[in-house]
Write a protein that holds these residues in place. Sequence first.
Motif, PDB file in Angstrom:
ATOM      1  N   TYR A  65       0.824  -1.203   0.000  1.00  0.00           N
ATOM      2  CA  TYR A  65       0.000   0.000   0.000  1.00  0.00           C
ATOM      3  C   TYR A  65       0.868   1.266   0.000  1.00  0.00           C
ATOM      4  CZ  TYR A  65       0.875  -1.159   4.918  1.00  0.00           C
ATOM      5  OH  TYR A  65       1.463  -1.531   6.095  1.00  0.00           O
ATOM      6  N   SER A  66       2.194   1.087   0.035  1.00  0.00           N
ATOM      7  CA  SER A  66       3.113   2.232   0.056  1.00  0.00           C
ATOM      8  C   SER A  66       3.462   2.733  -1.330  1.00  0.00           C
ATOM      9  CB  SER A  66       4.395   1.857   0.809  1.00  0.00           C
ATOM     10  OG  SER A  66       4.116   1.477   2.145  1.00  0.00           O
ATOM     11  N   TYR A  67       3.179   1.945  -2.367  1.00  0.00           N
ATOM     12  CA  TYR A  67       3.487   2.322  -3.752  1.00  0.00           C
ATOM     13  C   TYR A  67       2.197   2.350  -4.566  1.00  0.00           C
ATOM     14  CZ  TYR A  67       7.963   0.364  -2.129  1.00  0.00           C
ATOM     15  OH  TYR A  67       9.082   0.060  -1.400  1.00  0.00           O
ATOM     16  N   ASP A  68       2.156   3.230  -5.547  1.00  0.00           N
ATOM     17  CA  ASP A  68       1.042   3.229  -6.491  1.00  0.00           C
ATOM     18  C   ASP A  68       1.441   2.359  -7.672  1.00  0.00           C
ATOM     19  OD1 ASP A  68      -1.373   3.771  -7.658  1.00  0.00           O
ATOM     20  OD2 ASP A  68      -0.773   5.713  -8.470  1.00  0.00           O
ATOM     21  N   ALA A  69       0.771   1.234  -7.823  1.00  0.00           N
ATOM     22  CA  ALA A  69       1.151   0.248  -8.831  1.00  0.00           C
ATOM     23  C   ALA A  69      -0.104  -0.473  -9.314  1.00  0.00           C
ATOM     24  CB  ALA A  69       2.131  -0.755  -8.236  1.00  0.00           C
ATOM     25  N   PRO A  70      -0.014  -1.191 -10.429  1.00  0.00           N
ATOM     26  CA  PRO A  70      -1.171  -1.972 -10.884  1.00  0.00           C
ATOM     27  C   PRO A  70      -1.607  -2.981  -9.834  1.00  0.00           C
ATOM     28  CG  PRO A  70       0.496  -1.825 -12.605  1.00  0.00           C
ATOM     29  CD  PRO A  70       1.130  -1.281 -11.369  1.00  0.00           C
ATOM     30  N   LEU A  71      -2.905  -3.188  -9.695  1.00  0.00           N
ATOM     31  CA  LEU A  71      -3.429  -4.186  -8.774  1.00  0.00           C
ATOM     32  C   LEU A  71      -3.051  -5.580  -9.277  1.00  0.00           C
ATOM     33  CD1 LEU A  71      -6.986  -2.844  -7.895  1.00  0.00           C
ATOM     34  CD2 LEU A  71      -5.126  -3.318  -6.282  1.00  0.00           C
TER      35      LEU A  71
ATOM     36  N   ILE B  28     -10.301   2.663   0.520  1.00  0.00           N
ATOM     37  CA  ILE B  28     -10.308   2.190   1.909  1.00  0.00           C
ATOM     38  C   ILE B  28     -10.327   3.374   2.873  1.00  0.00           C
ATOM     39  CG2 ILE B  28      -8.940   0.971   3.650  1.00  0.00           C
ATOM     40  CD1 ILE B  28      -7.918  -0.822   1.295  1.00  0.00           C
ATOM     41  N   ARG B  29      -9.487   4.355   2.618  1.00  0.00           N
ATOM     42  CA  ARG B  29      -9.438   5.543   3.485  1.00  0.00           C
ATOM     43  C   ARG B  29     -10.809   6.224   3.570  1.00  0.00           C
ATOM     44  NH1 ARG B  29      -4.563   7.601   5.082  1.00  0.00           N
ATOM     45  NH2 ARG B  29      -2.678   6.858   4.001  1.00  0.00           N
ATOM     46  N   ALA B  30     -11.468   6.346   2.423  1.00  0.00           N
ATOM     47  CA  ALA B  30     -12.755   7.038   2.386  1.00  0.00           C
ATOM     48  C   ALA B  30     -13.851   6.266   3.104  1.00  0.00           C
ATOM     49  CB  ALA B  30     -13.155   7.294   0.942  1.00  0.00           C
ATOM     50  N   ALA B  31     -13.672   4.947   3.260  1.00  0.00           N
ATOM     51  CA  ALA B  31     -14.735   4.098   3.814  1.00  0.00           C
ATOM     52  C   ALA B  31     -14.673   3.969   5.326  1.00  0.00           C
ATOM     53  CB  ALA B  31     -14.669   2.714   3.174  1.00  0.00           C
ATOM     54  N   VAL B  32     -13.534   4.294   5.942  1.00  0.00           N
ATOM     55  CA  VAL B  32     -13.377   4.067   7.378  1.00  0.00           C
ATOM     56  C   VAL B  32     -13.498   5.377   8.148  1.00  0.00           C
ATOM     57  CG1 VAL B  32     -11.945   2.039   6.981  1.00  0.00           C
ATOM     58  CG2 VAL B  32     -10.851   4.273   7.276  1.00  0.00           C
ATOM     59  N   PRO B  33     -13.815   5.321   9.437  1.00  0.00           N
ATOM     60  CA  PRO B  33     -13.936   6.542  10.245  1.00  0.00           C
ATOM     61  C   PRO B  33     -12.600   7.283  10.354  1.00  0.00           C
ATOM     62  CG  PRO B  33     -14.917   4.660  11.364  1.00  0.00           C
ATOM     63  CD  PRO B  33     -14.173   4.113  10.196  1.00  0.00           C
ATOM     64  N   PRO B  34     -12.627   8.596  10.571  1.00  0.00           N
ATOM     65  CA  PRO B  34     -11.389   9.379  10.679  1.00  0.00           C
ATOM     66  C   PRO B  34     -10.430   8.869  11.749  1.00  0.00           C
ATOM     67  CG  PRO B  34     -13.266  10.837  10.423  1.00  0.00           C
ATOM     68  CD  PRO B  34     -13.823   9.453  10.587  1.00  0.00           C
ATOM     69  N   ALA B  35     -10.959   8.438  12.875  1.00  0.00           N
ATOM     70  CA  ALA B  35     -10.088   7.952  13.946  1.00  0.00           C
ATOM     71  C   ALA B  35      -9.280   6.739  13.501  1.00  0.00           C
ATOM     72  CB  ALA B  35     -10.925   7.611  15.183  1.00  0.00           C
ATOM     73  N   TYR B  36      -9.889   5.888  12.675  1.00  0.00           N
ATOM     74  CA  TYR B  36      -9.197   4.700  12.152  1.00  0.00           C
ATOM     75  C   TYR B  36      -8.251   5.100  11.025  1.00  0.00           C
ATOM     76  CZ  TYR B  36      -8.805  -0.241  10.723  1.00  0.00           C
ATOM     77  OH  TYR B  36      -8.348  -1.500  10.426  1.00  0.00           O
ATOM     78  N   ARG B  37      -8.674   6.075  10.242  1.00  0.00           N
ATOM     79  CA  ARG B  37      -7.898   6.544   9.099  1.00  0.00           C
ATOM     80  C   ARG B  37      -6.566   7.127   9.535  1.00  0.00           C
ATOM     81  NH1 ARG B  37     -11.251  10.877   6.444  1.00  0.00           N
ATOM     82  NH2 ARG B  37     -12.774   9.194   6.606  1.00  0.00           N
ATOM     83  N   PHE B  38      -6.585   7.838  10.660  1.00  0.00           N
ATOM     84  CA  PHE B  38      -5.378   8.522  11.107  1.00  0.00           C
ATOM     85  C   PHE B  38      -4.817   7.928  12.395  1.00  0.00           C
ATOM     86  CE2 PHE B  38      -7.965  11.736   8.837  1.00  0.00           C
ATOM     87  CZ  PHE B  38      -7.101  11.960   7.781  1.00  0.00           C
ATOM     88  N   GLY B  39      -5.277   6.750  12.746  1.00  0.00           N
ATOM     89  CA  GLY B  39      -4.802   6.106  13.976  1.00  0.00           C
ATOM     90  C   GLY B  39      -3.500   5.380  13.776  1.00  0.00           C
ATOM     91  N   ARG B  40      -3.207   4.516  14.718  1.00  0.00           N
ATOM     92  CA  ARG B  40      -1.961   3.756  14.690  1.00  0.00           C
ATOM     93  C   ARG B  40      -1.999   2.733  13.558  1.00  0.00           C
ATOM     94  NH1 ARG B  40       0.354  -0.002  19.668  1.00  0.00           N
ATOM     95  NH2 ARG B  40       2.312  -0.631  18.646  1.00  0.00           N
ATOM     96  N   GLY B  41      -0.960   2.730  12.739  1.00  0.00           N
ATOM     97  CA  GLY B  41      -0.906   1.794  11.629  1.00  0.00           C
ATOM     98  C   GLY B  41      -1.638   2.301  10.407  1.00  0.00           C
ATOM     99  N   HIS B  42      -1.333   1.727   9.275  1.00  0.00           N
ATOM    100  CA  HIS B  42      -1.946   2.147   8.019  1.00  0.00           C
ATOM    101  C   HIS B  42      -3.353   1.560   7.904  1.00  0.00           C
ATOM    102  CE1 HIS B  42      -2.495   2.946   3.760  1.00  0.00           C
ATOM    103  NE2 HIS B  42      -1.382   3.654   3.768  1.00  0.00           N
ATOM    104  N   PRO B  43      -4.344   2.357   7.524  1.00  0.00           N
ATOM    105  CA  PRO B  43      -5.725   1.848   7.463  1.00  0.00           C
ATOM    106  C   PRO B  43      -5.941   0.760   6.420  1.00  0.00           C
ATOM    107  CG  PRO B  43      -5.589   4.038   6.493  1.00  0.00           C
ATOM    108  CD  PRO B  43      -4.275   3.798   7.175  1.00  0.00           C
TER     109      PRO B  43
END
Length: 330
Positions: free
Chosen positions: A125-131, A191-206
């Motif tokens: 999830y750290s690189y933008d690449a083909p799925l 994924i970022r858009a689907a989860v709550p802000p607290a989860y989006r910016f919490g510990r670890g990558h969402p």
Amino acid sequence: MATLTVMPANHVPVLAPELVALLDPQPGELAIDCTFGAGGHARQVADRIGPTGHLYCIDRDPGAGERFAELEQRGELACEASFERGDFADVLERLAADGVRPDLVYMDLGVSSAQIDTAERGFSYSYDAPLDMRMDPEQPLSALELVNEWPAERLASVLRELGEERYARQIAAGIVRRRPLETTGELVEAIRAAVPPAYRFGRGHPAKRSFQALRIAVNGELESLDRALPVAWSMLAEDGRFAAISFHSLEDRRVKRHLAALAQGCVCPPELPVCVCGHEPEAELLARRAVKPAEPEAERNPRSRSARLRAARKLHHAGSSGTEGEDRRG
């Protein structure tokens, strides 16, 4: 076109000293490395079994085959060795059918650092690449198909069961709304858009748990492990040793339960004063608890922090066949 992984020459395998100490390879023994990767564990085992030993190296990634050829050409595998490309469950079944009876079988489960760090493979999830997310780039199913074609209910089930993702239903719905998705970057944004802000910016990558789940589903990793564990154990010679390194609870739980069942003795109800079942353990656990990386290794390689090593020895009465002096290489 198939994409190959370049396996790094400076790769440092996780828990290598601990794995070798538990397996205790001896000169002339027959070993099977189920997940060759960059060959880090294989080289250390090869050094111990020496020129009279034989090492079968298995991997489904063609990049691992290229790495094996490089090591062999440079003389860095100090034993006889052969490479078997394929899913380790398939290869173990074939070797067992051919009569191969190893002294050692070991697995380093999950995705390799080389696969994660090769952006175009689509594992990270750290690189933008083909799925993609295929360990075998020639297999038909990829993350592209799974993300864009599977119904929301099936996606949610994958995320929940294979990623232990608490927002599985919301993420699956968000993915479906944004279809078609073609890159890992687009998937991360969904994924970022689907989860709550607290989860989006919490510990670890969402997106961490979702990427794990999709990767496991694409490659059928748990199905392969479920098939491989009993085969690996059944083909071991007397006093043979088995070890597995896991990186998440779904893998480790399977290994733990498998070895615990093999190590169990009497299965009579506890209220019976005398054992009447006659059940004897097939395995001796070589470590009472899972072995974890020491802090210096975890600091050098943060990805190793989640690693868990379990190992067992096959007892004499566990049903191994074999005759002194026979060729057990199949």
